[in-house]
Design an enzyme around this catalytic site. Structure first.
Site, PDB file in Angstrom:
ATOM      1  N   HIS A  14       0.975  -1.091  -0.031  1.00 36.00           N
ATOM      2  CA  HIS A  14       0.034   0.039   0.193  1.00 36.00           C
ATOM      3  C   HIS A  14       0.847   1.137  -0.063  1.00 36.00           C
ATOM      4  O   HIS A  14       1.167   1.727   0.903  1.00 36.00           O
ATOM      5  CB  HIS A  14      -0.876  -0.115   1.126  1.00 36.00           C
ATOM      6  N   HIS A  16       1.201   5.212  -2.067  1.00 32.80           N
ATOM      7  CA  HIS A  16       0.957   5.833  -3.217  1.00 32.80           C
ATOM      8  C   HIS A  16       2.112   6.564  -3.869  1.00 32.80           C
ATOM      9  O   HIS A  16       2.762   7.118  -3.225  1.00 32.80           O
ATOM     10  CB  HIS A  16      -0.026   6.935  -2.566  1.00 32.80           C
ATOM     11  N   HIS A 208      -9.827   0.904  -1.010  1.00 30.54           N
ATOM     12  CA  HIS A 208      -9.879   1.756   0.346  1.00 30.54           C
ATOM     13  C   HIS A 208     -11.158   1.744   1.035  1.00 30.54           C
ATOM     14  O   HIS A 208     -11.932   1.949   0.401  1.00 30.54           O
ATOM     15  CB  HIS A 208      -9.358   3.218   0.011  1.00 30.54           C
ATOM     16  N   GLU A 211     -11.326   3.004   6.368  1.00 31.64           N
ATOM     17  CA  GLU A 211     -10.488   4.142   6.740  1.00 31.64           C
ATOM     18  C   GLU A 211     -11.303   5.248   7.170  1.00 31.64           C
ATOM     19  O   GLU A 211     -11.366   5.857   8.293  1.00 31.64           O
ATOM     20  CB  GLU A 211      -9.591   4.481   5.882  1.00 31.64           C
ATOM     21  N   HIS A 232      -6.573  -0.523   4.387  1.00 35.00           N
ATOM     22  CA  HIS A 232      -6.718   0.239   5.802  1.00 35.00           C
ATOM     23  C   HIS A 232      -7.690  -0.953   6.531  1.00 35.00           C
ATOM     24  O   HIS A 232      -7.094  -1.726   7.164  1.00 35.00           O
ATOM     25  CB  HIS A 232      -7.217   1.616   5.990  1.00 35.00           C
ATOM     26  N   ASP A 290       2.030   3.815   2.800  1.00 36.97           N
ATOM     27  CA  ASP A 290       1.024   4.834   2.658  1.00 36.97           C
ATOM     28  C   ASP A 290       1.544   5.628   1.842  1.00 36.97           C
ATOM     29  O   ASP A 290       1.749   5.551   0.425  1.00 36.97           O
ATOM     30  CB  ASP A 290      -0.004   5.271   3.633  1.00 36.97           C
TER      31      ASP A 290
END
Length: 348
Positions: A14, A16, A208, A211, A232, A290
């Site tokens: 995970h 980005h 996702h 979260e 998450h 993340d």
């Protein structure tokens, strides 16, 4: 596929791409393009593109609103950030990672130059090229996930098409991200249809969920959108029946410890984090950073964080790393080789 580097063993799922951009690169690209930023030095720019204290998820989006316009529409910058991410990950001892991003968010040309704005497909090709060159130069395995965005259902169908088109060129799956939850809203229907199409076409899926919003978002992701992993997922614990079902089914949760505190996704009481329950129950989850530049973190810091705050020991962290390898979206034969590599380096 090249042999895995014996000096690297960590796996990250995970991550980005646009949340991992070096501040130095951001400043250099802005200067080259003649774009203004809220600061003129790296040190002064960092507070504008990062979070150093716990806040709200909207604070995270503020950082992206500053950095995305600098990168959007710039062919060289898009390829560069993908390439540099490989170097940064290699320095962390990462052997395999999946970088996720929305190509549409990187298509806008803000320089005013005509005819040079890349299409979404061209953005994917630029990222693929950067990851491939970085993989070669830094002896690392890098793949990518394409993110549909909850606020833009009009992009979702094309995202599935791009996943299929570039499945042999490094794109291994589809994600759904964004700020708005969209649960049971008409705007969410195109996302559901897109993920159902993705399943039918054999495109891997992570979403996702849990979260922002409650456990109903997780259930929708799994039941209606056929998610294979959950990004998450912390609020799945608000529905004990759902949690027990997913735990039994082996659903993989992509846990991002530092960001979960920084965005307010979970309470700041270290003793109450959902990941501690996951660990106690033997649930299937792994650790990721993340948005490492936004949250001023790294996979190394994440491991240190869970040791110091949650009492995770080296054996558990090794198990979580192996969970990540087993949950990756590589083809089965390549996944088996990655799992064997991680097992060999971690030992019994």
């Amino acid at each position: 596929m090249a042999e895995f580097d014996p000096s690297k063993k960590w796996v990250e799922l995970h991550l980005h791409l646009d949340g991992a951009v070096r501040t130095e690169t951001l400043l250099e690209v802005a200067r080259r393009r003649g774009l203004s930023l809220p600061a003129d030095t790296v040190d002064d720019l960092v507070p504008h593109v990062s979070m150093n204290n716990p806040g709200h998820i909207d604070d995270m989006f503020h950082a992206f609103h500053t950095l995305i316009p600098v990168l959007s529409g710039d062919h060289a910058a898009i390829r560069r950030i993908a390439y540099e991410l490989c170097e940064d990950q290699a320095q962390q001892g990462v052997v395999y990672f999946e970088a996720r991003y929305c190509p549409h968010l990187l298509t806008s040309n803000l320089t005013g130059e005509s005819g040079d704005d890349p299409t979404a497909a061209e953005v994917v090709e630029l990222v693929n090229a950067g990851l491939q060159q970085g993989s070669k130069d830094y002896n690392i395995q890098a793949r990518s996930l394409l993110c549909a965005i909850r606020e833009h259902p009009e992009w979702s169908h094309e995202m599935v098409e791009l996943c299929g088109k570039y499945s042999s060129d490094g794109v291994v799956g589809l994600d759904l991200a964004g700020g708005k939850v969209g649960y049971k809203e008409d705007a969410n229907l195109p996302h559901i249809k897109a993920f159902q199409d993705a399943q039918r076409l054999g495109v891997h899926r992570t979403i996702h969920a849990g979260e922002v919003g409650g456990p109903e978002i997780v259930e929708e992701a799994v039941t209606e959108m056929h998610a294979e992993r959950i990004g998450h997922g912390y609020h799945v614990l608000d529905d004990e029946d759902l949690y027990q079902r997913l735990k039994k089914e082996g659903m993989h949760f992509e846990v991002c410890p530092v960001s979960s505190y920084m965005t307010g996704a979970v309470q700041t009481d270290f003793k109450q984090h959902p990941a501690k329950r996951f660990a106690q129950d033997g649930a299937n989850f792994s650790l990721s950073s993340d948005d490492p530049r936004v949250f001023l973190t790294s996979l190394t810091r994440e491991r240190k964080f869970v040791k110091e705050n949650w009492g995770f020991d080296d054996a558990l962290i090794s198990t979580l790393n192996l969970n990540a390898a087993r949950a990756c979206f590589l083809p089965e034969a390549d996944k088996a080789r990655l799992v064997s590599h991680v097992q060999m380096l971690q030992g019994p």
